[in-house]
Design a protein around this motif. Structure first.
Motif, short mmCIF file in Angstrom:
data_model
loop_
_atom_site.label_atom_id
_atom_site.label_comp_id
_atom_site.label_asym_id
_atom_site.label_seq_id
_atom_site.Cartn_x
_atom_site.Cartn_y
_atom_site.Cartn_z
N MET A 287 0.85 -1.23 0.09
CA MET A 287 0.05 -0.02 0.05
C MET A 287 0.91 1.38 0.09
O MET A 287 0.57 2.06 -0.73
CB MET A 287 -0.93 -0.02 1.27
N HIS B 153 -7.21 -2.80 8.40
CA HIS B 153 -6.41 -3.22 7.49
C HIS B 153 -7.24 -3.88 6.36
O HIS B 153 -6.82 -3.65 5.28
CB HIS B 153 -5.18 -4.01 7.94
N VAL C 228 -7.85 -2.41 2.33
CA VAL C 228 -7.27 -3.52 1.24
C VAL C 228 -8.34 -3.54 0.57
O VAL C 228 -8.35 -3.36 -0.79
CB VAL C 228 -6.69 -4.62 1.73
N TRP D 255 -9.07 -0.45 -1.43
CA TRP D 255 -8.20 0.00 -2.22
C TRP D 255 -8.11 -0.61 -3.71
O TRP D 255 -7.60 0.02 -4.65
CB TRP D 255 -6.81 -0.22 -1.63
#
Length: 68
Positions: free
Chosen positions: A1, A60, A64, A67
């Motif tokens: 990331m 997290h 993810v 994203w």
């Protein structure tokens, strides 16, 4: 990331996720404290660490998922 560039300062994404997870942990901790007072949780300090790590994992995973 990777990281975020904020006016020339690189901020790691994991730091942002950890801060969000900490805020969520602080919002959810009164409910956990009620379970500790009732005696449902034997080792509260270890449980709090594991609970924070679980919240961090969820944050997290959300990052993810959003994203991609």
């Amino acid at each position: 990331m990777g990281e975020i560039n904020l006016y020339g300062i690189y901020i790691p994404i994991l730091l942002v996720q950890a801060i969000i997870a900490y805020l969520l942990f602080k919002l959810l901790s009164p409910w956990i404290d009620r379970l500790v007072i009732k005696g449902w949780i034997a080792l509260p300090s270890i449980f709090n660490l594991c609970f924070y790590l679980a919240v961090l994992l969820l944050v997290h995973g959300l990052f993810v998922w959003l994203w991609v």
